[in-house]
Structures are given as structure tokens and as C-alpha cells.
Design an enzyme around this catalytic site. Structure first.
Site, PDB file in Angstrom:
ATOM      1  N   TYR A 195       0.843  -1.195   0.000  1.00 12.13           N
ATOM      2  CA  TYR A 195       0.000   0.000   0.000  1.00 12.13           C
ATOM      3  C   TYR A 195       0.876   1.241   0.000  1.00 12.13           C
ATOM      4  O   TYR A 195       2.064   1.194   0.351  1.00 12.13           O
ATOM      5  CB  TYR A 195      -0.954   0.012   1.198  1.00 12.13           C
ATOM      6  CG  TYR A 195      -0.305   0.349   2.531  1.00 12.13           C
ATOM      7  CD1 TYR A 195      -0.220   1.666   2.981  1.00 12.13           C
ATOM      8  CD2 TYR A 195       0.222  -0.648   3.342  1.00 12.13           C
ATOM      9  CE1 TYR A 195       0.375   1.974   4.200  1.00 12.13           C
ATOM     10  CE2 TYR A 195       0.811  -0.351   4.560  1.00 12.13           C
ATOM     11  CZ  TYR A 195       0.886   0.971   4.982  1.00 12.13           C
ATOM     12  OH  TYR A 195       1.484   1.274   6.189  1.00 12.13           O
ATOM     13  N   CYS A 196       0.272   2.370  -0.391  1.00 11.71           N
ATOM     14  CA  CYS A 196       1.011   3.631  -0.342  1.00 11.71           C
ATOM     15  C   CYS A 196       0.085   4.767   0.101  1.00 11.71           C
ATOM     16  O   CYS A 196      -0.565   4.631   1.139  1.00 11.71           O
ATOM     17  CB  CYS A 196       1.738   3.928  -1.652  1.00 11.71           C
ATOM     18  SG  CYS A 196       0.784   3.822  -3.163  1.00 11.71           S
ATOM     19  N   ARG A 197       0.016   5.848  -0.664  1.00 10.23           N
ATOM     20  CA  ARG A 197      -0.646   7.060  -0.172  1.00 10.23           C
ATOM     21  C   ARG A 197      -2.150   7.111  -0.390  1.00 10.23           C
ATOM     22  O   ARG A 197      -2.834   7.859   0.285  1.00 10.23           O
ATOM     23  CB  ARG A 197      -0.023   8.288  -0.836  1.00 10.23           C
ATOM     24  CG  ARG A 197       1.420   8.518  -0.475  1.00 10.23           C
ATOM     25  CD  ARG A 197       2.034   9.541  -1.385  1.00 10.23           C
ATOM     26  NE  ARG A 197       3.409   9.839  -1.015  1.00 10.23           N
ATOM     27  CZ  ARG A 197       4.308  10.334  -1.847  1.00 10.23           C
ATOM     28  NH1 ARG A 197       3.969  10.579  -3.113  1.00 10.23           N
ATOM     29  NH2 ARG A 197       5.529  10.578  -1.434  1.00 10.23           N
ATOM     30  N   LEU A 240      -3.040   4.507   3.174  1.00 14.95           N
ATOM     31  CA  LEU A 240      -3.043   4.804   4.602  1.00 14.95           C
ATOM     32  C   LEU A 240      -4.173   5.756   5.001  1.00 14.95           C
ATOM     33  O   LEU A 240      -4.836   5.518   6.018  1.00 14.95           O
ATOM     34  CB  LEU A 240      -1.676   5.371   5.009  1.00 14.95           C
ATOM     35  CG  LEU A 240      -1.314   5.531   6.488  1.00 14.95           C
ATOM     36  CD1 LEU A 240      -1.936   6.757   7.114  1.00 14.95           C
ATOM     37  CD2 LEU A 240      -1.680   4.275   7.279  1.00 14.95           C
ATOM     38  N   CYS A 282      -1.470   7.407  -5.808  1.00 13.34           N
ATOM     39  CA  CYS A 282      -0.106   6.912  -5.607  1.00 13.34           C
ATOM     40  C   CYS A 282       0.147   5.703  -6.499  1.00 13.34           C
ATOM     41  O   CYS A 282      -0.690   4.791  -6.572  1.00 13.34           O
ATOM     42  CB  CYS A 282       0.097   6.541  -4.139  1.00 13.34           C
ATOM     43  SG  CYS A 282       1.798   6.155  -3.714  1.00 13.34           S
TER      44      CYS A 282
END
Length: 230
Positions: free
Chosen positions: A176-178, A206, A182
Site C-alpha cells: 500500500y502507499c498514499r 493509509l 499513488c
């Protein structure tokens, strides 16, 4: 001459739409969605000059998408409403469904292959409870430090090769990222799958995980965005 109430309303709605019309503002929103951010840090993260970032941030503020407060000489920004996260994601969904160029770019991130279906946040929470998943946070280390999913390992896309020997080839890996804009998670999943690993990306990032009320851990001593125990 006065305008009709409907025309006045449409002008206000258009103000929000115009605020989303610049890529730089979408990058700023992506950063602010991670948590409160100082204006200087936002400029640095997005590659904008402070003056240019300030102008874009004022457009977002006038549209009611962000709010600001002062801490001494610093100006700190945050999202005004969690609905903005949904608006950002809806923009992504409409673009992916209707713009061929978006599909082409996303397929390019997956080396021309169809990407696997994202893992829902409910599924990830269940797998974390079972201990049946490896979670990778592929954001930069400072963003990981300010808040991350408990148990997630922090590794950037460029560092993936270093941790390959430590990954269980039989395990499910979720990156996962932003959030909706992302691309790090797309790139990480493609790289891991090239090595035969069962990798998928999280649906959302997140900010969406945190907005669900799920636990978030922070390492930074001056930033506490944890939902644990709430």
C-alpha cells in the site's frame, strides 16, 4: 443584475471542480491526506516552490477542501472533511473507467499485464488478525514514520530487490502507499509478481485505512495520528 439561486449554487460547485483542475493541487491533496503538513514540507514533497505551493494551497482553501492553522511562523494544512478522500477516489474511478490513456498508463505500470484485483481493507484486517499476510508500506520512510498500518514493513520500490530473499514465496503480500493517486503500490506489485510472488495492492492507502477507524501507528514524536484504542 442578481443571478438565480441555482446559478449561484452551480458557481460554488464549480469552485470545487476548478480547485481540482491542476495536477499540482492533486499532489498537494495527496500529501495532506497523509496527515497535517507544513507548507514548506508540502512544497518540498511536491517539487514546487514555496510561493507556487502557497498559491495552490490558497485555491484549495477557498474551495473548502483544506483548512490551515498557524504554529508560530509556520502554516499547517489539513483536510477539512473526510469526504474529500471520497471525492479524490471518485475522480480516479471516473478517469479509469472513461479515459483510455489512464488505462494505458496503468497497464504500463504492470508491464502490460492485467493487475490483480486490489485487496479490500476488510480482507487485509482479517488477514492481519490471522497473521496470514505480509504487508509492505512502500511510501518514503518519513511518511511511514508519521503513520503506518501496524505490522507493515517499510520498503521503497527501489529497495524491493534487497528484501526478496526474506519474503515467503507462499505468503500473500499486500502493498500500500498514499491513496488513489499513488503509483508506488502498483509498481511494487508488478515487481514482486515478476519474481513469482503472490502480491496485490490494497484498495486505498493509509488515509482510507485510518478514516475507517482502523489502527495506525506513528513513530514520529511530534505527530500522533494513531487510532489505536479508539
Amino acid at each position: 443584475m442578481s443571478i438565480s439561486p441555482k446559478a449561484a449554487l452551480l458557481e460554488e460547485y464549480a469552485l470545487v471542480a476548478r480547485a481540482l483542475s491542476a495536477p499540482a493541487r492533486l499532489m498537494l491533496l495527496e500529501q495532506i491526506a497523509q496527515g497535517e503538513r507544513r507548507e514548506e514540507a508540502l512544497a518540498d514533497k511536491t517539487g514546487l516552490t514555496i510561493a507556487n505551493a502557497s498559491r495552490h494551497l490558497q485555491s484549495l482553501r477557498r474551495a473548502g477542501l483544506v483548512a490551515s492553522r498557524r504554529d508560530g511562523k509556520a502554516v499547517i494544512y489539513r483536510l477539512t472533511d473526510a469526504k474529500t478522500l471520497q471525492l479524490m477516489d471518485l475522480l480516479r474511478i471516473v478517469a479509469e473507467r472513461n479515459l483510455a490513456e489512464v488505462e494505458r498508463i496503468l497497464r504500463g505500470l504492470s508491464d502490460g499485464q492485467d493487475a490483480p484485483e486490489p485487496v479490500s481493507r476488510d480482507e487485509l484486517a482479517a488477514r492481519l488478525a490471522e497473521g496470514s499476510v505480509t504487508v509492505l508500506d512502500v511510501r518514503p520512510s518519513d511518511e511511514y514514520a508519521s503513520g503506518h498500518i501496524p505490522g507493515a514493513l517499510n520498503v521503497t520500490v527501489s529497495e524491493l530487490e534487497l528484501i526478496l530473499p526474506t519474503l515467503d514465496p507462499g505468503a500473500v503480500i499486500v502493498a500500500y502507499c498514499r491513496g488513489p493517486y499513488c503509483i508506488y503500490a502498483h509498481q511494487a506489485v508488478a515487481a514482486l509478481r515478476k519474481h513469482g510472488l503472490n502480491a496485490r495492492r490494497l484498495d486505498g492507502g493509509l488515509p482510507e485505512w485510518r478514516e475507517d477507524g482502523r489502527p495506525v501507528r506513528a513513530r514520529s514524536p511530534d505527530v500522533d495520528i494513531s487510532n489505536e484504542g479508539k
